[in-house]
Write a protein that holds these residues in place. Structure first.
Motif, PDB file in Angstrom:
ATOM      1  N   ASP A 139      -7.705   5.102  -1.708  1.00  0.00           N
ATOM      2  CA  ASP A 139      -7.028   4.127  -0.867  1.00  0.00           C
ATOM      3  C   ASP A 139      -7.066   2.762  -1.548  1.00  0.00           C
ATOM      4  OD1 ASP A 139      -6.529   6.018   1.089  1.00  0.00           O
ATOM      5  OD2 ASP A 139      -8.450   5.650   2.088  1.00  0.00           O
ATOM      6  N   ARG A 168       0.959   4.196  -2.842  1.00  0.00           N
ATOM      7  CA  ARG A 168       0.764   5.604  -2.523  1.00  0.00           C
ATOM      8  C   ARG A 168       1.895   6.461  -3.100  1.00  0.00           C
ATOM      9  NH1 ARG A 168      -2.989   7.360   0.828  1.00  0.00           N
ATOM     10  NH2 ARG A 168      -1.721   9.234   1.211  1.00  0.00           N
ATOM     11  N   ASN A 179       0.835  -1.206   0.000  1.00  0.00           N
ATOM     12  CA  ASN A 179       0.000   0.000   0.000  1.00  0.00           C
ATOM     13  C   ASN A 179       0.868   1.254   0.000  1.00  0.00           C
ATOM     14  OD1 ASN A 179      -2.139   1.749   0.162  1.00  0.00           O
ATOM     15  ND2 ASN A 179      -3.106   0.738   1.901  1.00  0.00           N
TER      16      ASN A 179
END
Length: 668
Positions: free
Chosen positions: A427, A377, A373
Motif C-alpha cells: 500500500d 495501484r 494511490n
C-alpha cells in the motif's frame, strides 16, 4: 454597438438636421449570461479542442507569472506527498516496490508525482504514459504527455474511453526524413507499425493500461478535465485591468506633459498692442527648453511672457489596495484558502471563520491522494502479475495462495466465472491530511491519555515523521549497547584494581573474580570421564564421516560399474542437474544466485505466448513499378493499440497458473 447607436440615432431623427436622440431607442445591455465571456474572447466551450488548448496555454502562463497562483499550485502539488512510503505484510515486496517506484534508479515517484500534480492543478488533467519491459516484467519509464496531443473518444461498449495520441515530434521527423539512418533502421525493425502514424494529424490508439488520465472533474459530462484556475478567470482578468490602470497613471506621473505659454496680452504689457511671438521666437524657446531638460543644471532665462505648468502629472497615485485585496481573496478562494489560513488572524478575525475552508482543503487534498494511490495501484498490479506476486494466508505455519473470482466473456459470447490467484502489492501511504493546529491536537491527545483514555503510542505520533517500529528497534539496540558498555566498564575497573593490588569491591569480585568448581560441593553433578582420543582404523564407523576410507568403502562398486579409487570424491550435483565446482557450501552461500523475479517473469511470458496470439504487423512500403503496396495490417485498420503502445501481453495470464504450483513455491 457604436454603429447601432448611430443608426438608431439617425432613425429617431437625431441625425443632421433632425431632433435630439430618443430615449426609447437607447441600446440596452444584453441579458445573455454568456455575453461577458463572448465579448472578452474568453473560452468557455469545454467540448471545443481549440478553446481548450487556448485555455490551457493561458493557465500555464498564469502559473509561471502569477506569484499567488504559482504558490498555491506548488502547495497543492507537494504538500499531499509528504510522508510517502510503502507498507506490506511481506517485507521483501515492500523493499522491491520501494526500490522500483520511489528511488531515483526506478520511476522516482517522489519527483514524478510532483510533476503530475502541477499538470493536474494547472491545466485540469495529467496524462502519464508508461513504458513496460516485457523481458524483466517491470516499468522502464513513465512520462507526461501534452494534453494537446491526446484525444479522448467515448465508447458505447466499454466502460473507459479510448485514448488516441500523436507520435512525439522527434519520432515523426525520424520516420519522415529517415535520418539518422541507423536509428530509422532500428525503429523499423522493432516497431514497423509506427509508419502509419507519422503524419502530424495522425492519431494512434494507445492502451488504457499504458496511458492513464488524471482529470479534475469540474464538468460531469465532459470527457476532458477542466482547469481549476478557470474559477479565477474573471478575477485574473480584472487584476490585469487594474495593473493596466496603474501603469497608465505611473506613466503620467513620471512622464508628464508640460504646457508652456509664450506671449503677453496688451493689458499685461500696459499698451494697446499685445506681443504675439513669431515662429522664430517659438523655435528659439523650444530649443532653450530642450537644452535645459537635457542638461544636469537646468535654467531657462526669459524677460517676460512665459507661463509653464504640468498638465497630466499633477494627480496623485490612487490607493487601489482594497481592489487588489478583493481580487487576491477571490483567487485564494479558488483553491479554498484564505489570508487567515496562510498569514494568521489579524484584528477582528478568528481561525474559526476559516474552519469551512480548512475542511474543504483537507477534503480536496485527501481526494487527490486517493487518486494518486489508485494510479499507483494500476501500475503496481501490472508488475505484480508479471512477477507473480500473489497474496497468501498462513495456516499451520505454511503459506497458501488466496484465490479470487472474476467474470469473463469469451469471443463466442459465453459467460463464466473463473478463479485466479489474487495479487499482493504494498500500500502507498501518505501523511494524513490535517490542517489543524498540530500542537493543540497533540496537547488534547495527551490530556485524554492522562484522563485514562487508552490512546496508543502510534496514534499519539500521528503526522510525526517517526517510524514507530524503527524507533522500537533502535531503542532496544541502544539499551543493549549501554548494558554491554556498563559491564565492560565494571570489568575494566576490576582488572585495573587487580593488577595494581588495590582492594576490590565485593560486587566486582563476585561478578568477575575466579571461581573454583568443586564436584563434591554439588551433589547433583556427575563426574565427567576423560576424553578418549579415537584410533584411526580401529574404532567402529559412526555416523560422522572419517578422514580415511574404510575397507567397505574401497570395495563398494558404483552403479555405473566403475570402481571408486581410494581418495576420490564424487562430483557434486546441483539442483538443476548440472555439475558445480567442488567449493564449500559456505562459499556458495555468498555467491549470486539466479533471480527468482526474472524466472517468474519468464514463465508468465511463456504463458502469454501460449494463450494469446501475437499481432503481426508488416512495414508500410511504397509501390515500385508494377509491385503492389503492402496491405495495411488488420490491427491498424481496426484502430487497435499495437507495438509498444499496446497492452502488456501478460495481462490476464495468471488465471492459467496452477494453484498447486504456487502453493509449493510459497511453502518452499
Amino acid at each position: 454597438m457604436r454603429a447601432n447607436r448611430r443608426l438608431r440615432k439617425q432613425a429617431a431623427g437625431g441625425g443632421p438636421g433632425g431632433g435630439g436622440p430618443s430615449v426609447s431607442f437607447a441600446t440596452a445591455r444584453p441579458r445573455d449570461p454568456l455575453f461577458y465571456w463572448r465579448q472578452n474572447n474568453m473560452p468557455f466551450q469545454f467540448d471545443d479542442p481549440a478553446q481548450m488548448q487556448k485555455m490551457r496555454a493561458y493557465c500555464r502562463l498564469v502559473y509561471a507569472s502569477h506569484p499567488i497562483v504559482g504558490s498555491c499550485v506548488d502547495i497543492y502539488s507537494k504538500y499531499p506527498l509528504l510522508g510517502m512510503k510503502m507498507s506490506c505484510k511481506d517485507e521483501r515486496l515492500t523493499e522491491f516496490y520501494t526500490q522500483h517506484f520511489l528511488t531515483k534508479d526506478g520511476l522516482n515517484y517522489n519527483k514524478f508525482l510532483v510533476d503530475v500534480g502541477r499538470e493536474y492543478w494547472t491545466v485540469g488533467e495529467a496524462w502519464p504514459l508508461g513504458t513496460f519491459n516485457e523481458a524483466l516484467g517491470v516499468w522502464d519509464a513513465e512520462e507526461l504527455l501534452n494534453p494537446d496531443d491526446v484525444e479522448v473518444q467515448p465508447s458505447p461498449f466499454l466502460r473507459d474511453p479510448r485514448f488516441l495520441i500523436r507520435l512525439p515530434r522527434h519520432m515523426r521527423e525520424l520516420i519522415r526524413t529517415r535520418q539518422p539512418g541507423w536509428e530509422y533502421v532500428k525503429l523499423m525493425e522493432a516497431y514497423p507499425e509506427l509508419t502509419y502514424y507519422a503524419d502530424d494529424n495522425a492519431l494512434m490508439p494507445v492502451s488504457n493500461i499504458l496511458l492513464q488520465q488524471l482529470k479534475f472533474e469540474a464538468d460531469t459530462f465532459n470527457v476532458r478535465g477542466v482547469p481549476l484556475l478557470y474559477r479565477a478567470m474573471r478575477p485574473l482578468m480584472q487584476e490585469e485591468m487594474l495593473n493596466t490602470a496603474v501603469d497608465s497613471i505611473a506613466d503620467r506621473l513620471y512622464m508628464p506633459i508640460i504646457l508652456a505659454k509664450l506671449g503677453a496680452s496688451a493689458s499685461d504689457l500696459g499698451t494697446a498692442t499685445p506681443w504675439i511671438p513669431t515662429q522664430d521666437d517659438l523655435a528659439d524657446f523650444e530649443e532653450a527648453i530642450d537644452t535645459a531638460l537635457a542638461g544636469d543644471f537646468r535654467i531657462i532665462l526669459s524677460h517676460f511672457g512665459v507661463e509653464m505648468e504640468a498638465v497630466l502629472g499633477k494627480e496623485d497615485m490612487p490607493d487601489m489596495s482594497k481592489e487588489f485585496e478583493r481580487i487576491e481573496g477571490r483567487i485564494l478562494q479558488t483553491f479554498g484558502l484564505s489570508k487567515t489560513m496562510l498569514a494568521g488572524a489579524s484584528s477582528g478575525e478568528t481561525y474559526a471563520a476559516d474552519a469551512l475552508n480548512r475542511d474543504l482543503v483537507t477534503q480536496m487534498l485527501t481526494n487527490y491522494q486517493q487518486m494518486l494511490n489508485a494510479h499507483y495501484r494500476e501500475r503496481a498490479l501490472v508488475v505484480a502479475e508479471a512477477q507473480e506476486h500473489f497474496d497468501y494466508e498462513e495456516r499451520g505455519g505454511k503459506r497458501y495462495v488466496k484465490m479470487e473470482e472474476i467474470f469473463e466473456i469469451d469471443e463466442d459470447g459465453t459467460e463464466r466465472i473463473v478463479e485466479q490467484p489474487k495479487l499482493l502489492i504494498p500500500d502507498l501511504q501518505f501523511r494524513t491530511m490535517s490542517l489543524q493546529d498540530e500542537a493543540a491536537q497533540t496537547e488534547f491527545f495527551e490530556a485524554l491519555r492522562e484522563a485514562g483514555v487508552p490512546i496508543s503510542q502510534r496514534t499519539r505520533l500521528h503526522n510525526v515523521q517517526i517510524d514507530f517500529d524503527e524507533e522500537i528497534e533502535k531503542s532496544r539496540d541502544e539499551a543493549i549497547e549501554l548494558a554491554v558498555a556498563e559491564q565492560e566498564t565494571r570489568k575494566g575497573i576490576y582488572i585495573a584494581l587487580r593488577d595494581k593490588g588495590l582492594p576490590i569491591p565485593k560486587d566486582l569480585k563476585e561478578d568477575f573474580g575466579p571461581k573454583a568448581l568443586d564436584e563434591s560441593q554439588d551433589p547433583g553433578s556427575v563426574p565427567t570421564p576423560p576424553l578418549r582420543i579415537p584410533i584411526l582404523g580401529l574404532d567402529p564407523v559412526s555416523s560422522q564421516p572419517t578422514i580415511a576410507p574404510t575397507m567397505q568403502d574401497l570395495q563398494t562398486t558404483p552403479a555405473d560399474g566403475g570402481v571408486v579409487e581410494p581418495g576420490s570424491v564424487p562430483e557434486p550435483v546441483d539442483a538443476d542437474g548440472g555439475s558445480r565446482p567442488p567449493e564449500s557450501d559456505e562459499m556458495r552461500g555468498s555467491m549470486p544466485k539466479a533471480s527468482v523475479l526474472h524466472r517468474r517473469a519468464q514463465r508468465i511470458r511463456q504463458l502469454a505466448d501460449k494463450h494469446r496470439p501475437k499481432v503481426k504487423v508488416a512495414a508500410k512500403q511504397a509501390p515500385q513499378g508494377d509491385e503492389e503496396e503492402v496491405p495495411v495490417p488488420e490491427a491498424v485498420q481496426r484502430r487497435e493499440p499495437v507495438g509498444i503502445y499496446g497492452s502488456p501481453r501478460h495481462i490476464g495470464m495468471r488465471r492459467h497458473i496452477d494453484e498447486t504450483t504456487i502453493n509449493k513455491e510459497l511453502q518452499g
